[in-house]
Enzyme design. Structure first.
Site, PDB file in Angstrom:
ATOM      1  N   CYS A   4       0.840  -1.214   0.000  1.00  0.00           N
ATOM      2  CA  CYS A   4       0.000   0.000   0.000  1.00  0.00           C
ATOM      3  C   CYS A   4       0.868   1.254   0.000  1.00  0.00           C
ATOM      4  O   CYS A   4       0.543   2.249  -0.660  1.00  0.00           O
ATOM      5  CB  CYS A   4      -0.930   0.009   1.213  1.00  0.00           C
ATOM      6  SG  CYS A   4      -2.036  -1.402   1.251  1.00  0.00           S
ATOM      7  N   ARG A  48      -7.913  -4.492  -3.190  1.00  0.00           N
ATOM      8  CA  ARG A  48      -7.475  -3.301  -3.959  1.00  0.00           C
ATOM      9  C   ARG A  48      -8.463  -3.084  -5.103  1.00  0.00           C
ATOM     10  O   ARG A  48      -8.289  -3.606  -6.204  1.00  0.00           O
ATOM     11  CB  ARG A  48      -6.047  -3.516  -4.501  1.00  0.00           C
ATOM     12  CG  ARG A  48      -5.042  -3.776  -3.399  1.00  0.00           C
ATOM     13  CD  ARG A  48      -3.629  -3.990  -3.903  1.00  0.00           C
ATOM     14  NE  ARG A  48      -2.843  -4.583  -2.842  1.00  0.00           N
ATOM     15  CZ  ARG A  48      -2.302  -3.929  -1.817  1.00  0.00           C
ATOM     16  NH1 ARG A  48      -2.450  -2.618  -1.733  1.00  0.00           N
ATOM     17  NH2 ARG A  48      -1.631  -4.564  -0.877  1.00  0.00           N
TER      18      ARG A  48
HETATM   19  C1  BEZ Z   1       0.587  -4.629   1.861  1.00  0.00           C
HETATM   20  O1  BEZ Z   1       1.793  -4.822   1.899  1.00  0.00           O
HETATM   21  O2  BEZ Z   1       0.116  -3.557   1.488  1.00  0.00           O
HETATM   22  C2  BEZ Z   1      -0.341  -5.713   2.274  1.00  0.00           C
HETATM   23  C3  BEZ Z   1       0.004  -7.015   1.996  1.00  0.00           C
HETATM   24  C4  BEZ Z   1      -0.842  -8.048   2.399  1.00  0.00           C
HETATM   25  C5  BEZ Z   1      -2.011  -7.752   3.076  1.00  0.00           C
HETATM   26  C6  BEZ Z   1      -2.352  -6.443   3.337  1.00  0.00           C
HETATM   27  C7  BEZ Z   1      -1.515  -5.403   2.922  1.00  0.00           C
END
Ligand code: BEZ
Length: 235
Positions: free
Chosen positions: A52, A135
């Site tokens: 993110c 997402r």
């Molecule tokens: C992230 O790195 O943004 C992420 C990865 C797995 C689950 C939730 C967020």
């Protein structure tokens, strides 16, 4: 006790479901506040997570490019406002990533701790996670109609050049009454709408300006300058 069944997920062609929400830029009334602009409403799973963070830095760095194409960005996660504020400050003050640093996220980030908005937009997909939004990306046109929807899982960071390409392709389809073929980019040939009669089909097959691969599959040139001039001045 009777429970109300959840409303169906919005689909392409539906009006964007309205809501009022607190954001890092104050309260917004969606989509009314964005009438006359394109808007990309997107969700991310959680603040202070690596994928993110890479996405926010990339999107914020491209905000001006989207703004020039009359498109505003609005983010959402099921985190609270203080978490959002702390995360955006950390991004600006501490994170340097792939040449991006001092990145200020100026677009609003919605707090949705009740998950009301996320559920309404089908951003909570329990097979993937029942506590985090996937997402999701909703492309909403200046009349508040959903024009494209893309979903990615938690582990996969989005391609923001592709999101920009989708926006420009949608605007090009509207402005020039054409469709865009596989992997289309501004400057590539566009698809002429299918013929409505045998006469039109024949005319197109014989036209010098149109290339026909068969009677139902015809393209014509549309130069990049014309596309970008149209898209960038449509405010
Ligand atoms: C992230 O790195 O943004 C992420 C990865 C797995 C689950 C939730 C967020």
């Amino acid at each position: 006790m009777e429970t109300t069944p959840p409303l169906p997920m919005p689909r392409i062609g539906d009006p964007a479901p309205p809501f009022t929400a607190a954001t890092t830029q104050g309260t917004i009334n969606f989509p009314a506040d964005y009438a006359g602009s394109w808007v990309i409403l997107f969700s991310h799973p959680a603040d202070f997570t690596p994928v993110c963070t890479s996405e926010f830095m990339t999107f914020a760095s491209m905000e001006k490019q989207f703004e020039e194409a009359n498109c505003k960005l609005v983010g959402l996660s099921v985190d609270g406002l203080y978490s959002h504020i702390a995360w955006l400050r950390t991004i600006k003050e501490k994170i340097e990533y792939r040449g991006m640093k001092n990145v200020e996220v100026r677009f609003p980030l919605i707090e949705d701790i009740t998950m009301e908005v996320a559920k309404r937009y089908g951003m909570i997909q329990p097979g993937e996670s029942s506590t985090k939004a996937v997402r999701a990306v909703f492309f909403i046109d200046p009349k508040g109609i959903i024009r494209a929807i893309i979903y990615y899982p938690l582990s996969l960071g989005r391609n923001f050049d592709e999101l920009y390409r989708v926006l420009i392709a949608l605007q090009t389809a509207d402005a020039f009454s054409v469709a865009t073929p596989a992997d289309w980019r501004p400057g590539d040939d566009v698809i002429v709408p299918p013929p409505g009669s045998c006469g039109t089909a024949q005319e197109r097959m014989e036209s010098k300006d149109i290339t026909c691969y068969d009677w139902f599959f015809c393209t014509k040139p549309l130069d990049k300058g014309t596309v970008m001039k149209t898209v960038l001045k449509k405010k």
